[in-house]
Design a protein around this motif. Structure first.
Motif, PDB file in Angstrom:
ATOM      1  N   SER A  51     -12.046  -0.825  -1.955  1.00  0.00           N
ATOM      2  CA  SER A  51     -11.057  -0.069  -1.038  1.00  0.00           C
ATOM      3  C   SER A  51     -10.051  -1.139  -0.370  1.00  0.00           C
ATOM      4  O   SER A  51     -10.377  -2.307  -0.153  1.00  0.00           O
TER       5      SER A  51
ATOM      6  N   THR B 291      -1.488   5.216   8.991  1.00  0.00           N
ATOM      7  CA  THR B 291      -2.944   4.629   8.000  1.00  0.00           C
ATOM      8  C   THR B 291      -2.651   5.164   6.523  1.00  0.00           C
ATOM      9  O   THR B 291      -2.303   6.209   6.396  1.00  0.00           O
ATOM     10  N   TYR B 292      -2.801   4.129   5.759  1.00  0.00           N
ATOM     11  CA  TYR B 292      -2.682   4.539   4.373  1.00  0.00           C
ATOM     12  C   TYR B 292      -3.942   3.709   3.536  1.00  0.00           C
ATOM     13  O   TYR B 292      -4.206   2.468   4.133  1.00  0.00           O
ATOM     14  N   GLY B 293      -4.499   4.174   2.412  1.00  0.00           N
ATOM     15  CA  GLY B 293      -5.710   3.546   1.935  1.00  0.00           C
ATOM     16  C   GLY B 293      -5.642   4.076   0.408  1.00  0.00           C
ATOM     17  O   GLY B 293      -5.269   5.109   0.225  1.00  0.00           O
TER      18      GLY B 293
ATOM     19  N   SER C 119      -8.990   3.843  -2.601  1.00  0.00           N
ATOM     20  CA  SER C 119     -10.355   3.324  -2.719  1.00  0.00           C
ATOM     21  C   SER C 119     -10.601   3.766  -4.379  1.00  0.00           C
ATOM     22  O   SER C 119     -10.244   4.779  -4.709  1.00  0.00           O
TER      23      SER C 119
ATOM     24  N   SER D  46      -2.781   0.011   8.402  1.00  0.00           N
ATOM     25  CA  SER D  46      -2.701   0.811   9.725  1.00  0.00           C
ATOM     26  C   SER D  46      -1.522   0.178  10.545  1.00  0.00           C
ATOM     27  O   SER D  46      -1.166  -1.288  10.400  1.00  0.00           O
TER      28      SER D  46
ATOM     29  N   ASN E  16      -6.917  -0.873   2.503  1.00  0.00           N
ATOM     30  CA  ASN E  16      -6.073   0.046   3.759  1.00  0.00           C
ATOM     31  C   ASN E  16      -5.017  -0.648   4.691  1.00  0.00           C
ATOM     32  O   ASN E  16      -5.305  -2.134   4.926  1.00  0.00           O
TER      33      ASN E  16
ATOM     34  N   LEU F  21     -10.380   4.526  11.687  1.00  0.00           N
ATOM     35  CA  LEU F  21     -10.096   4.879  10.379  1.00  0.00           C
ATOM     36  C   LEU F  21     -11.108   5.894   9.901  1.00  0.00           C
ATOM     37  O   LEU F  21     -10.980   6.804   9.086  1.00  0.00           O
TER      38      LEU F  21
ATOM     39  N   ILE G  59       0.809  -1.376   0.047  1.00  0.00           N
ATOM     40  CA  ILE G  59       0.078   0.110   0.097  1.00  0.00           C
ATOM     41  C   ILE G  59       0.854   1.442  -0.012  1.00  0.00           C
ATOM     42  O   ILE G  59       0.624   2.248  -0.812  1.00  0.00           O
TER      43      ILE G  59
ATOM     44  N   GLU H  24      -4.456  -5.012   8.046  1.00  0.00           N
ATOM     45  CA  GLU H  24      -4.972  -4.572   6.614  1.00  0.00           C
ATOM     46  C   GLU H  24      -6.256  -5.047   6.533  1.00  0.00           C
ATOM     47  O   GLU H  24      -6.999  -5.788   7.258  1.00  0.00           O
TER      48      GLU H  24
END
Length: 452
Positions: A168, A146-148, A150, A172, A170, A310, A7, A181
């Motif tokens: 989506s 946190t990374y995401g 979508s 964290s 993500n 999140l 990610i 994840e």
């Protein structure tokens, strides 16, 4: 390659691709705003075993970068913080905070891909006790990442049906738990645009969360039938089925409700029904008139601490109402809030109350409960200065009962269009049924901030 490392690489690579695909000539907006702040605070704190007094210096250079084109929007905010302590029994430290939002429009109004990233410090100790003033409690902070990504597709089919679907993913991580994840898929369909007096809606959500030792899934289906009484009133019946690893949370729920929307600003939506053998309720209301705004909400949902965290990070306010937790175990969450704002010519006031209760088992006693109250009054002294008084009270109940109260008085003065000064006086106190948790803290600080 693990999902956890994938990610962040996707985030970085997509930012790079955006500069390759969209050359400089196509930039509609390109803004870089450097900033710098210096905060000097006198701090006095005491616990059941230690009394501490000294000075804290916080240096915070940073910048905000915005790149907006016809097909994309990139907003990157980065801050570096260096904390220097004098006379206090804690070490100096350095840390950074980052916020990333990158939108790619594939088809206007129909297909959008969004990449997000957050790195922030949360003022929470290992037992989950949240300090209200994060700026002077950095000795008890943890880094939360946190990374995401979508992608959302929406379309009106034959002027009869709305369709909205989202996929989506993500990842964290914080300092007190293993990385986790999640993959999620949602589908919403309704025929409201048909204009029929009776219309339906169907919603489906799937989320799979993974950590080093636990994998869990939450799937829910919701079917609703709506009847338009007139242009303002609609009544509805909804049924929801939930499937999790916890059979006690898998009871179906049915709600009967009434919606009133006299205009595009004001609305009331209230419903009551049953979930398994228990009653369940739903409420959302927004009212705005002249200089007053009022919002009320109550909802019950099956979720997880990680999903809720999140969602809070995605909120524009950026404020967390629960201490950071990346637990993925399904639970039933009940949340209610009241927000009242009054705006005068020179005085503004706000009142907000939040209630949140979580149960891993519906029939067992409360596993975690939080009540939070904030009252704030701001008085404009003149065109360039104002005085604000804020009171916060937070009560959390879990394995321990902790009650935090804080008073803050702030004088804000604009020295120029790019230079600002704030003087703050804080006093906070925590009372607990565990003596080691209790503390008192008082600080007086001067903050000078500049943007260029």
């Amino acid at each position: 390659m693990s999902f956890n490392s994938y990610i962040p690489r996707v985030v970085i690579s997509n930012i790079f691709i955006s500069f390759v695909i969209f050359p400089v000539q196509s930039f509609a907006i390109l803004e870089l705003t450097p900033r710098f702040s210096l905060q000097e605070s006198w701090l006095s704190s005491s616990t059941s075993s230690v009394e501490d007094e000294g000075f804290v210096t916080l240096l915070s250079p940073g910048f905000n970068f915005v790149n907006k084109t016809k097909w994309s929007l990139l907003n990157l905010d980065l801050n570096y913080n260096a904390e220097l302590n004098s006379g206090l029994e804690r070490e100096d430290q350095e840390y950074h905070e980052m916020s990333l939002l990158y939108d790619i429009t594939h088809i206007p109004d129909h297909w959008l891909t969004r990449i997000t990233g957050n790195v922030r410090q949360e003022s929470t100790d290992l037992a989950g006790i949240q300090f209200l003033n994060s700026g002077i409690n950095s000795g008890s902070t943890q880094e939360l990442k946190t990374y995401g990504i979508s992608t959302t597709v929406s379309k009106v089919v034959n002027q009869q049906m709305n369709m909205n679907t989202q996929l989506s993913a993500n990842v964290s991580d914080d300092e007190n738990s293993d990385p986790s994840e999640a993959l999620a898929f949602s589908l919403n369909i309704d025929d409201k645009v048909s204009g029929n007096q009776i219309y339906w809606d169907l919603r489906s959500n799937f989320r799979k969360s993974m950590s080093s030792d636990i994998n869990d899934e939450i799937t829910d289906w919701q079917l609703g039938v709506n009847y338009r009484i007139n242009s303002q009133y609609t009544t509805y019946l909804t049924t929801q089925l939930t499937d999790t690893s916890n059979n006690e949370l898998n009871d179906s729920s049915t709600l009967v409700g009434l919606s009133w929307q006299p205009n595009s600003i004001n609305s009331v939506n209230v419903a009551a029904g049953v979930r398994g053998e228990s009653n369940t309720y739903s409420l959302s209301s927004n009212y705005r008139k002249n200089r007053m705004s009022l919002s009320l909400s109550y909802k019950e949902e099956v979720t997880s601490s990680r999903t809720d965290l999140l969602e809070q990070l995605a909120d524009d306010s950026g404020e967390l109402t629960n201490y950071p937790s990346l637990e993925i175990i399904p639970l039933l969450q009940q949340s209610a809030s009241i927000t009242l704002s009054l705006t005068g010519r020179r005085t503004n006031a706000s009142f907000s109350y939040l209630f949140r209760k979580r149960n891993v088992s519906i029939e067992n006693s409360v596993d975690e409960q939080l009540d939070k109250l904030i009252i704030s009054v701001t008085r404009k002294l003149n065109r360039k200065s104002s005085l604000t008084a804020t009171f916060q009270k937070q009560l959390s109940k879990a394995s321990e009962d902790n009650n935090v109260e804080e008073w803050q008085f702030a004088y804000d003065r604009s020295l120029s269009s790019a230079l600002n000064m704030v003087i703050k006086l804080n006093h906070s106190e925590l009372r607990s049924d565990v003596d080691e948790n209790e503390y008192k803290q008082t600080s007086l600080g001067l903050l000078i901030s500049a943007s260029f």
